[in-house]
Design an enzyme around this catalytic site. Structure first.
Site, PDB file in Angstrom:
ATOM      1  N   ALA A 115       5.419  -0.873  -5.461  1.00  0.00           N
ATOM      2  CA  ALA A 115       5.339  -2.301  -5.146  1.00  0.00           C
ATOM      3  C   ALA A 115       4.981  -2.490  -3.504  1.00  0.00           C
ATOM      4  O   ALA A 115       3.833  -3.158  -3.377  1.00  0.00           O
ATOM      5  CB  ALA A 115       6.489  -2.673  -5.222  1.00  0.00           C
ATOM      6  N   CYS A 116       5.907  -2.134  -2.740  1.00  0.00           N
ATOM      7  CA  CYS A 116       5.583  -2.334  -1.346  1.00  0.00           C
ATOM      8  C   CYS A 116       4.477  -1.487  -0.606  1.00  0.00           C
ATOM      9  O   CYS A 116       3.754  -2.183   0.443  1.00  0.00           O
ATOM     10  CB  CYS A 116       6.951  -1.872  -0.424  1.00  0.00           C
ATOM     11  SG  CYS A 116       8.284  -3.020  -1.224  1.00  0.00           S
ATOM     12  N   VAL A 117       3.845  -0.630  -1.334  1.00  0.00           N
ATOM     13  CA  VAL A 117       2.476  -0.141  -0.760  1.00  0.00           C
ATOM     14  C   VAL A 117       1.424  -0.552  -1.545  1.00  0.00           C
ATOM     15  O   VAL A 117       0.419  -1.006  -1.011  1.00  0.00           O
ATOM     16  CB  VAL A 117       2.714   1.603  -0.872  1.00  0.00           C
ATOM     17  CG1 VAL A 117       1.526   2.055  -0.726  1.00  0.00           C
ATOM     18  CG2 VAL A 117       3.759   2.072   0.000  1.00  0.00           C
TER      19      VAL A 117
END
Length: 216
Positions: A115-117
């Site tokens: 998600a965050c990457v």
């Protein structure tokens, strides 16, 4: 600009995303200590080579906790961008910080990979950025989650790298004396090769010969 051009202090920037206690708790794809050391390799290399660096957290005060101080202490004058969105690219302050670097080659590392990457990676690729992901400094809920996310990012055009590769790519030549000792400090502190560096320093010192004379 080409992916064949190596990352340099003059052509690249880095974004470090969500290295926070709650996010570390979910990491099952890697030994957390490995991720903990590798993110420090990235951050210390960025500091050493004066790379434009963007730091961001998600829900710092309500859920996830502060960005790890081992990184933020390296950048005391940096504003840490706190978001509500999983995707950093949806946050206007993050986009503003990225634009302020003036760079199109961007290294992105964070927790979690899926998600965050991956989310900002996909959006930034669409915006014309070259994205490089140090896979060994990222982590996810499972090996499967991390690997599939890396594969999807690569298929979209991102370039997989490692944390030490990033540092070595910036150094290029051990004759670059202005950053040599800084690189040795990073390797001593955070890589298995640090054992060899310590041994070599000892062997070339007072104990270089049986007689105890220093090596020339």
């Amino acid at each position: 600009m080409s992916k064949l051009d190596m990352l340099t202090p003059d052509n690249s920037a880095i974004a470090l995303i969500d290295y926070q206690p709650a996010m570390y708790q979910g990491v099952q794809s890697h030994d957390r200590l490995v991720v903990f050391n590798n993110i420090q390799i990235l951050a210390k290399a960025a500091k050493l080579f004066k790379i434009p660096t963007v730091l961001t957290t998600v829900a710092k005060d309500s859920f996830s906790g502060p960005f790890m101080p081992e990184v933020t202490d390296l950048f005391p004058s940096h504003d840490i961008i706190d978001r509500t969105s999983m995707n950093s690219w949806l946050d206007p302050n993050f986009r503003k910080a990225v634009a302020a670097t003036g760079r199109k080659k961007f290294v992105i590392a964070g927790l979690w990979t899926e998600a965050c990457v991956m989310f900002p990676t996909l959006d930034m690729l669409k915006e014309g950025f070259e994205i490089y992901i140090p896979a060994d400094a990222c982590g996810d809920l499972s090996v499967e989650a991390h690997n599939r996310s890396m594969e999807r990012a690569i298929q979209a055009g991102a370039v997989p790298i490692t944390s030490c590769q990033y540092a070595f790519e910036l150094q290029q030549d051990w004759a670059r004396s202005e950053t040599y000792e800084g690189m040795m400090d990073i390797l001593r502190a955070h890589s298995p090769y640090g054992i060899q560096i310590r041994f070599s320093k000892w062997a070339l010192g007072e104990h270089a010969s049986e007689g105890g004379t220093k090596a020339a």
